[in-house]
Design a protein around this motif. Sequence first.
Motif, PDB file in Angstrom:
ATOM      1  N   ALA A 129       6.043   3.956   8.341  1.00  0.00           N
ATOM      2  CA  ALA A 129       6.273   4.246   7.409  1.00  0.00           C
ATOM      3  C   ALA A 129       5.275   5.526   6.586  1.00  0.00           C
ATOM      4  N   MET A 130       4.874   4.737   5.989  1.00  0.00           N
ATOM      5  CA  MET A 130       3.562   5.097   5.538  1.00  0.00           C
ATOM      6  C   MET A 130       2.464   5.971   6.041  1.00  0.00           C
TER       7      MET A 130
ATOM      8  N   THR B 290      -1.112   9.759  17.811  1.00  0.00           N
ATOM      9  CA  THR B 290       0.429   9.730  18.164  1.00  0.00           C
ATOM     10  C   THR B 290       1.415   8.633  16.442  1.00  0.00           C
ATOM     11  N   TRP B 291       0.747   8.080  16.140  1.00  0.00           N
ATOM     12  CA  TRP B 291       1.598   7.324  15.274  1.00  0.00           C
ATOM     13  C   TRP B 291       2.075   7.923  14.138  1.00  0.00           C
ATOM     14  N   ALA B 292       3.312   7.594  14.220  1.00  0.00           N
ATOM     15  CA  ALA B 292       4.176   9.212  12.446  1.00  0.00           C
ATOM     16  C   ALA B 292       3.344   8.935  11.768  1.00  0.00           C
ATOM     17  N   ASN B 293       3.268   9.637  11.018  1.00  0.00           N
ATOM     18  CA  ASN B 293       3.029   9.791   9.462  1.00  0.00           C
ATOM     19  C   ASN B 293       1.352  10.108   9.799  1.00  0.00           C
ATOM     20  N   SER B 294       0.382  10.659  10.577  1.00  0.00           N
ATOM     21  CA  SER B 294      -0.692  10.517  10.404  1.00  0.00           C
ATOM     22  C   SER B 294      -1.839  12.132  10.527  1.00  0.00           C
TER      23      SER B 294
ATOM     24  N   ALA C 250       0.522  -1.229  -0.126  1.00  0.00           N
ATOM     25  CA  ALA C 250      -0.089   0.311   0.033  1.00  0.00           C
ATOM     26  C   ALA C 250       1.087   0.948  -0.044  1.00  0.00           C
ATOM     27  N   GLY C 251       0.605   2.231  -0.345  1.00  0.00           N
ATOM     28  CA  GLY C 251       0.929   3.218  -0.596  1.00  0.00           C
ATOM     29  C   GLY C 251       0.772   4.526   0.956  1.00  0.00           C
ATOM     30  N   ALA C 252      -0.779   4.014   1.196  1.00  0.00           N
ATOM     31  CA  ALA C 252      -1.486   4.529   2.662  1.00  0.00           C
ATOM     32  C   ALA C 252      -2.778   3.853   3.066  1.00  0.00           C
ATOM     33  N   LEU C 253      -2.458   4.357   3.783  1.00  0.00           N
ATOM     34  CA  LEU C 253      -3.870   3.748   4.722  1.00  0.00           C
ATOM     35  C   LEU C 253      -5.128   4.478   5.184  1.00  0.00           C
TER      36      LEU C 253
ATOM     37  N   PRO D 175       8.835  -6.583   6.649  1.00  0.00           N
ATOM     38  CA  PRO D 175       8.337  -5.686   6.162  1.00  0.00           C
ATOM     39  C   PRO D 175       6.863  -4.826   5.725  1.00  0.00           C
ATOM     40  N   ALA D 176       6.598  -5.397   6.531  1.00  0.00           N
ATOM     41  CA  ALA D 176       4.443  -5.404   6.814  1.00  0.00           C
ATOM     42  C   ALA D 176       4.519  -4.457   7.456  1.00  0.00           C
ATOM     43  N   VAL D 177       4.736  -4.662   8.730  1.00  0.00           N
ATOM     44  CA  VAL D 177       5.035  -3.615   9.683  1.00  0.00           C
ATOM     45  C   VAL D 177       6.298  -2.164  10.062  1.00  0.00           C
ATOM     46  N   ALA D 178       7.302  -2.737   8.742  1.00  0.00           N
ATOM     47  CA  ALA D 178       7.895  -1.326   8.621  1.00  0.00           C
ATOM     48  C   ALA D 178       6.854  -0.448   7.680  1.00  0.00           C
ATOM     49  N   ALA D 179       6.441  -1.200   6.604  1.00  0.00           N
ATOM     50  CA  ALA D 179       5.909  -0.143   5.306  1.00  0.00           C
ATOM     51  C   ALA D 179       4.644   0.138   5.964  1.00  0.00           C
TER      52      ALA D 179
END
Length: 195
Positions: free
Chosen positions: A87-88, A101-105, A55-58, A80-84
């Motif tokens: 990061a996304m 609190t979750w990064a990139n939200s 995915a590119g984003a959630l 890899p799924a956790v890292a993605a």
Amino acid sequence: MGQLVVVNFVSLDGVMQSVLSADEDRDGGFDQGGWVLPYVDEVVERFMSRATAGAGALLLGRRTYEIFAATWPYADMNDPAVAAMNAMPKYVASRTVRDLTWANSTVLGADLAAEVSRIKAASERETVVLGSGGLLGTLIEHDLVDEYRLLVFPLVLGGGKQLFADGKSPRRLTLTATQPTPSGVLINTYRRAEG
């Protein structure tokens, strides 16, 4: 333009409530939580890992976001799924949550249909919706979903929140792929029917 893809677990009778744990969502007195776990096999795990990492984003509803934000930032980053996922970009549909609190939200604005259309237009990759039952009702109502990847579990729960709730206008879908798993789960991919 990016695609909006729903990836979700459903029972044979269409229930998607409280899939992973008993305490996930007890609304309406639902006491069947955690019904997915006995059926998770290596094919289900591999499919979910690819769907997430690719995915590119959630796009998440408030309750799903809070469950994920309490877990995923602390999971094994070598996966890899956790890292993605960590990061996304993560877009949250909520009228009440402001402290993410979750990064990139990012919290989306009040006009959800316009916000989702903007996200799709600005992306070349898939934006994936996981869980998020309340949000899905709005996305379906506004015909914003391009593809459904539904993992259909071989059990009937007899009640609970359903993916396609009553009162929504009809939608024609085309089955584009199906894959059975060793535990009896069917992974079905549906796209909007043409015409």
